[in-house]
Scaffold this motif. Structure first.
Motif: not given
Length: 182
Positions: A14-24
């Motif tokens: 899945l190629l999707r918009r970024w989420r806060d959980t992706d930052l780490e």
């Protein structure tokens, strides 16, 4: 900008918009010298977070950009793939495809799978006449992905990146692909 579909789906990704959980996990990737080998110095957490803010702002402005890449079966964030306008100062213009994956995601075909979805979006949705890819001359793994997705290169197009000092990141290879007709 016209509201374009924001998610791209493949069999496994899945190629999707970024989420806060992706930052780490994104910051961990950007702090990994092996992941950054052909990109330059590792990034601090602040630099990494700022890059995601830029990606999202560009996506909002254009309707496309750098998607976060997630493995559909597990929901695991494994990197990014997408399209961006070529940086100013380079000896060509256009739209560039790219990808970056965390080391545990290497060797599974994810970069090729994501890149094919991005190419389809670029040609079918954006109607781009050509998509470019740039990497350092030494980045043979990315060059292999470029070839697998049908891109070609001409040694006459190789160039020295004016933003890079002398060293392994200065010499770059330019790949190109046009939409298939028929």
């Amino acid at each position: 900008m016209t509201d374009l579909r924001t998610d791209l789906h493949t069999d496994r990704l899945l190629l999707r918009r970024w989420r806060d959980t992706d930052l780490e996990p994104w910051a961990a990737m950007n702090a990994d010298p092996e992941v950054r080998e052909h990109l330059g110095a590792v990034l601090t957490r602040e630099q990494s977070d700022a890059s995601v803010a830029r990606f999202e702002a560009e996506f909002d402005r254009r309707g496309y950009g750098w998607w976060a890449v997630e493995v559909r079966a597990t929901g695991e964030f494994v990197g990014f793939a997408g399209l961006d306008e070529v940086d100013d100062g380079l000896p060509f213009t256009g739209v560039e495809i790219g990808w970056r994956l965390a080391r545990p995601a290497w060797g599974h075909g994810y970069a090729t799978e994501a890149a094919r979805a991005v190419l389809a979006f670029g040609f079918e949705t954006l109607a781009l006449p050509e998509i470019l890819a740039v990497t350092t001359a030494g980045n043979l793994r990315s060059q292999a992905v470029m070839r697998r997705i049908g891109m070609t290169t001409d040694p006459a197009d190789d160039f020295d990146d004016p933003a890079e000092p002398e060293g392994p990141l200065r010499r770059n290879v330019l790949f190109r692909i046009a939409p298939s007709r028929g």
